[in-house]
Scaffold this motif. Structure first.
Motif, PDB file in Angstrom:
ATOM      1  N   PRO A   9     104.917 -43.802  -5.650  1.00  0.00           N
ATOM      2  CA  PRO A   9     104.269 -43.516  -4.369  1.00  0.00           C
ATOM      3  C   PRO A   9     102.814 -43.987  -4.361  1.00  0.00           C
ATOM      4  O   PRO A   9     102.137 -43.904  -5.386  1.00  0.00           O
ATOM      5  CB  PRO A   9     104.312 -41.981  -4.282  1.00  0.00           C
ATOM      6  CG  PRO A   9     105.362 -41.553  -5.237  1.00  0.00           C
ATOM      7  CD  PRO A   9     105.369 -42.573  -6.332  1.00  0.00           C
ATOM      8  N   LEU A  10     102.378 -44.477  -3.232  1.00  0.00           N
ATOM      9  CA  LEU A  10     100.951 -44.772  -3.076  1.00  0.00           C
ATOM     10  C   LEU A  10     100.192 -43.464  -3.257  1.00  0.00           C
ATOM     11  O   LEU A  10     100.620 -42.425  -2.768  1.00  0.00           O
ATOM     12  CB  LEU A  10     100.674 -45.304  -1.662  1.00  0.00           C
ATOM     13  CG  LEU A  10     101.242 -46.675  -1.307  1.00  0.00           C
ATOM     14  CD1 LEU A  10     100.986 -46.961   0.161  1.00  0.00           C
ATOM     15  CD2 LEU A  10     100.611 -47.756  -2.171  1.00  0.00           C
ATOM     16  N   SER A  11      99.091 -43.517  -3.946  1.00  0.00           N
ATOM     17  CA  SER A  11      98.337 -42.285  -4.210  1.00  0.00           C
ATOM     18  C   SER A  11      97.583 -41.840  -2.958  1.00  0.00           C
ATOM     19  O   SER A  11      97.436 -42.587  -1.997  1.00  0.00           O
ATOM     20  CB  SER A  11      97.343 -42.509  -5.341  1.00  0.00           C
ATOM     21  OG  SER A  11      96.264 -43.271  -4.856  1.00  0.00           O
ATOM     22  N   ARG A  12      97.092 -40.633  -2.997  1.00  0.00           N
ATOM     23  CA  ARG A  12      96.342 -40.090  -1.857  1.00  0.00           C
ATOM     24  C   ARG A  12      95.120 -40.917  -1.557  1.00  0.00           C
ATOM     25  O   ARG A  12      94.644 -40.957  -0.426  1.00  0.00           O
ATOM     26  CB  ARG A  12      95.929 -38.647  -2.162  1.00  0.00           C
ATOM     27  CG  ARG A  12      97.070 -37.657  -2.087  1.00  0.00           C
ATOM     28  CD  ARG A  12      96.531 -36.235  -2.154  1.00  0.00           C
ATOM     29  NE  ARG A  12      96.423 -35.664  -0.825  1.00  0.00           N
ATOM     30  CZ  ARG A  12      97.206 -34.676  -0.387  1.00  0.00           C
ATOM     31  NH1 ARG A  12      98.138 -34.160  -1.139  1.00  0.00           N
ATOM     32  NH2 ARG A  12      97.038 -34.203   0.835  1.00  0.00           N
ATOM     33  N   LYS A  13      94.613 -41.593  -2.563  1.00  0.00           N
ATOM     34  CA  LYS A  13      93.407 -42.395  -2.405  1.00  0.00           C
ATOM     35  C   LYS A  13      93.569 -43.443  -1.293  1.00  0.00           C
ATOM     36  O   LYS A  13      92.628 -43.753  -0.568  1.00  0.00           O
ATOM     37  CB  LYS A  13      93.128 -43.110  -3.732  1.00  0.00           C
ATOM     38  CG  LYS A  13      91.682 -43.178  -4.098  1.00  0.00           C
ATOM     39  CD  LYS A  13      91.564 -43.694  -5.527  1.00  0.00           C
ATOM     40  CE  LYS A  13      90.313 -44.545  -5.650  1.00  0.00           C
ATOM     41  NZ  LYS A  13      90.256 -45.211  -6.961  1.00  0.00           N
ATOM     42  N   PHE A  14      94.772 -43.968  -1.212  1.00  0.00           N
ATOM     43  CA  PHE A  14      95.081 -44.985  -0.208  1.00  0.00           C
ATOM     44  C   PHE A  14      94.738 -44.494   1.206  1.00  0.00           C
ATOM     45  O   PHE A  14      94.321 -45.267   2.061  1.00  0.00           O
ATOM     46  CB  PHE A  14      96.571 -45.329  -0.287  1.00  0.00           C
ATOM     47  CG  PHE A  14      97.041 -46.342   0.712  1.00  0.00           C
ATOM     48  CD1 PHE A  14      96.943 -47.702   0.444  1.00  0.00           C
ATOM     49  CD2 PHE A  14      97.578 -45.932   1.933  1.00  0.00           C
ATOM     50  CE1 PHE A  14      97.377 -48.641   1.370  1.00  0.00           C
ATOM     51  CE2 PHE A  14      98.014 -46.878   2.865  1.00  0.00           C
ATOM     52  CZ  PHE A  14      97.913 -48.228   2.566  1.00  0.00           C
ATOM     53  N   TYR A  15      94.921 -43.198   1.409  1.00  0.00           N
ATOM     54  CA  TYR A  15      94.752 -42.625   2.753  1.00  0.00           C
ATOM     55  C   TYR A  15      93.351 -42.105   3.011  1.00  0.00           C
ATOM     56  O   TYR A  15      93.013 -41.749   4.136  1.00  0.00           O
ATOM     57  CB  TYR A  15      95.769 -41.496   2.958  1.00  0.00           C
ATOM     58  CG  TYR A  15      97.181 -41.940   2.665  1.00  0.00           C
ATOM     59  CD1 TYR A  15      97.909 -42.652   3.614  1.00  0.00           C
ATOM     60  CD2 TYR A  15      97.759 -41.709   1.420  1.00  0.00           C
ATOM     61  CE1 TYR A  15      99.185 -43.096   3.333  1.00  0.00           C
ATOM     62  CE2 TYR A  15      99.034 -42.149   1.128  1.00  0.00           C
ATOM     63  CZ  TYR A  15      99.745 -42.844   2.090  1.00  0.00           C
ATOM     64  OH  TYR A  15     101.015 -43.298   1.799  1.00  0.00           O
ATOM     65  N   LEU A  16      92.544 -42.065   1.950  1.00  0.00           N
ATOM     66  CA  LEU A  16      91.171 -41.561   2.088  1.00  0.00           C
ATOM     67  C   LEU A  16      90.238 -42.697   2.493  1.00  0.00           C
ATOM     68  O   LEU A  16      89.199 -42.918   1.886  1.00  0.00           O
ATOM     69  CB  LEU A  16      90.697 -40.939   0.770  1.00  0.00           C
ATOM     70  CG  LEU A  16      91.429 -39.656   0.364  1.00  0.00           C
ATOM     71  CD1 LEU A  16      91.091 -39.274  -1.068  1.00  0.00           C
ATOM     72  CD2 LEU A  16      91.043 -38.517   1.306  1.00  0.00           C
ATOM     73  N   ARG A  17      90.682 -43.434   3.513  1.00  0.00           N
ATOM     74  CA  ARG A  17      89.903 -44.583   3.969  1.00  0.00           C
ATOM     75  C   ARG A  17      89.898 -44.582   5.489  1.00  0.00           C
ATOM     76  O   ARG A  17      90.558 -43.782   6.134  1.00  0.00           O
ATOM     77  CB  ARG A  17      90.548 -45.880   3.470  1.00  0.00           C
ATOM     78  CG  ARG A  17      90.606 -45.993   1.953  1.00  0.00           C
ATOM     79  CD  ARG A  17      91.182 -47.340   1.546  1.00  0.00           C
ATOM     80  NE  ARG A  17      92.576 -47.497   1.949  1.00  0.00           N
ATOM     81  CZ  ARG A  17      93.078 -48.597   2.502  1.00  0.00           C
ATOM     82  NH1 ARG A  17      92.329 -49.657   2.725  1.00  0.00           N
ATOM     83  NH2 ARG A  17      94.353 -48.641   2.847  1.00  0.00           N
ATOM     84  N   LEU A  71      96.271 -31.506  10.766  1.00  0.00           N
ATOM     85  CA  LEU A  71      95.573 -32.762  11.029  1.00  0.00           C
ATOM     86  C   LEU A  71      94.184 -32.759  10.390  1.00  0.00           C
ATOM     87  O   LEU A  71      93.608 -33.814  10.134  1.00  0.00           O
ATOM     88  CB  LEU A  71      95.479 -32.938  12.545  1.00  0.00           C
ATOM     89  CG  LEU A  71      94.942 -34.211  13.170  1.00  0.00           C
ATOM     90  CD1 LEU A  71      95.579 -35.457  12.589  1.00  0.00           C
ATOM     91  CD2 LEU A  71      95.148 -34.157  14.667  1.00  0.00           C
ATOM     92  N   TYR A  72      93.648 -31.588  10.125  1.00  0.00           N
ATOM     93  CA  TYR A  72      92.305 -31.475   9.543  1.00  0.00           C
ATOM     94  C   TYR A  72      92.336 -31.401   8.026  1.00  0.00           C
ATOM     95  O   TYR A  72      91.301 -31.254   7.396  1.00  0.00           O
ATOM     96  CB  TYR A  72      91.597 -30.228  10.095  1.00  0.00           C
ATOM     97  CG  TYR A  72      91.318 -30.300  11.577  1.00  0.00           C
ATOM     98  CD1 TYR A  72      90.120 -30.814  12.063  1.00  0.00           C
ATOM     99  CD2 TYR A  72      92.270 -29.871  12.500  1.00  0.00           C
ATOM    100  CE1 TYR A  72      89.875 -30.886  13.418  1.00  0.00           C
ATOM    101  CE2 TYR A  72      92.039 -29.932  13.859  1.00  0.00           C
ATOM    102  CZ  TYR A  72      90.847 -30.439  14.311  1.00  0.00           C
ATOM    103  OH  TYR A  72      90.603 -30.518  15.660  1.00  0.00           O
ATOM    104  N   GLU A  73      93.516 -31.500   7.469  1.00  0.00           N
ATOM    105  CA  GLU A  73      93.607 -31.490   5.999  1.00  0.00           C
ATOM    106  C   GLU A  73      93.120 -32.822   5.440  1.00  0.00           C
ATOM    107  O   GLU A  73      92.797 -33.741   6.189  1.00  0.00           O
ATOM    108  CB  GLU A  73      95.069 -31.240   5.578  1.00  0.00           C
ATOM    109  CG  GLU A  73      95.544 -29.819   5.820  1.00  0.00           C
ATOM    110  CD  GLU A  73      94.709 -28.789   5.068  1.00  0.00           C
ATOM    111  OE1 GLU A  73      94.399 -29.023   3.893  1.00  0.00           O
ATOM    112  OE2 GLU A  73      94.357 -27.762   5.677  1.00  0.00           O
ATOM    113  N   THR A  74      93.142 -32.930   4.124  1.00  0.00           N
ATOM    114  CA  THR A  74      92.645 -34.145   3.485  1.00  0.00           C
ATOM    115  C   THR A  74      93.632 -35.311   3.652  1.00  0.00           C
ATOM    116  O   THR A  74      94.826 -35.092   3.886  1.00  0.00           O
ATOM    117  CB  THR A  74      92.385 -33.880   1.988  1.00  0.00           C
ATOM    118  OG1 THR A  74      91.760 -35.037   1.425  1.00  0.00           O
ATOM    119  CG2 THR A  74      93.662 -33.579   1.244  1.00  0.00           C
ATOM    120  N   GLY A  75      93.144 -36.545   3.576  1.00  0.00           N
ATOM    121  CA  GLY A  75      93.975 -37.735   3.707  1.00  0.00           C
ATOM    122  C   GLY A  75      95.159 -37.686   2.756  1.00  0.00           C
ATOM    123  O   GLY A  75      95.017 -37.280   1.604  1.00  0.00           O
TER     124      GLY A  75
END
Length: 209
Positions: A9-17, A71-75
């Motif tokens: 799986p793509l890591s959460r980091k991918f979405y923190l952008r 929706l306000y949670e982390t990426g």
DNA sequence: TATTCGATGTGCT
DNA sequence: GCACATCGAATAC
């Protein structure tokens, strides 16, 4: 495609952008749904960005409600909500916690587990109608409110890099089905892919790569 | 408590 | 291309 393949799986980091970047970068990726030893999968071919409290179409525009709280949670958090009395929409939260941004997955190209998808979905006219809409793909993959608030880097439902080389062109257009915020060019889709949901706005769409 | 609305899908024209 | 079913959530009162 080989069912024995191990998917990372793509890591959460991918979405923190930046949400628009994530929306574009999700095109061509594989959405995987595992249930037991079954694998359902499709390539993401259409997405939309919803960008926080200043975007009139975003659920975060109306501040914090019981429905929009995830929706306000982390990426990297899964945001599923219920609409029109019978449908679900599947989003992935982006950027840092508290921003209220997400990407809506609007369409996938079915690749694995078509048989199960068809059973989940019910009658369709053509194979192109199977997953060419945000609620259609939720039906096919069995995505419902029980996934809301979950982790998109989890085991059962996640996104992974495609094994094919992604050489496609990306179009951007207005978003579909809105009453406010309708003029923002926040919809992204793969050029000439027959599994894209609607053709409205496609004519005026612009190439961005 | 009452009323309005909706990030859709379906079916008919 | 267009009407509308459908019902939970949000908003108005």
């Amino acid at each position: 495609m080989n069912n024995k393949r191990i998917y990372i799986p793509l890591s959460r980091k991918f979405y923190l952008r930046n949400t628009l970047e994530v929306s574009k970068d999700l095109l061509g990726k594989l959405l995987i749904r595992k249930s037991g030893n079954k694998i359902l999968a499709g390539k993401i071919v259409e997405t939309e960005a919803y960008i926080g409290e200043h975007d009139p179409a975003c659920h975060a525009y109306k501040k914090f409600t019981n429905r929009s709280k995830t929706l306000y949670e982390t990426g990297g958090t899964i945001y599923v909500y219920f609409v029109y009395g019978k449908y679900h929409c599947f989003n992935i939260v982006t950027e840092e916690k508290g921003k209220g941004c997400a990407v809506l997955i609007r369409a996938i190209e079915p690749l694995m587990g078509l048989k199960s998808m068809k059973i989940n979905r019910g009658k369709i006219k053509t194979i192109f109608d199977l997953t060419n809409g945000p609620s259609k793909l939720c039906l096919c993959l069995g995505i419902d409110l029980s996934y809301n608030g979950g982790d998109i880097a989890g085991k059962e439902l996640f996104i992974t890099e495609s094994m094919e080389k992604n050489n496609f062109q990306i179009y951007v257009s207005k978003r579909i089905g809105l009453n406010s915020g309708k003029d923002f060019p926040y919809r992204f889709f793969i050029k000439n892919n027959p599994y894209v949901s609607k053709h409205i706005f496609n004519k005026e769409a612009k190439l961005i790569n």
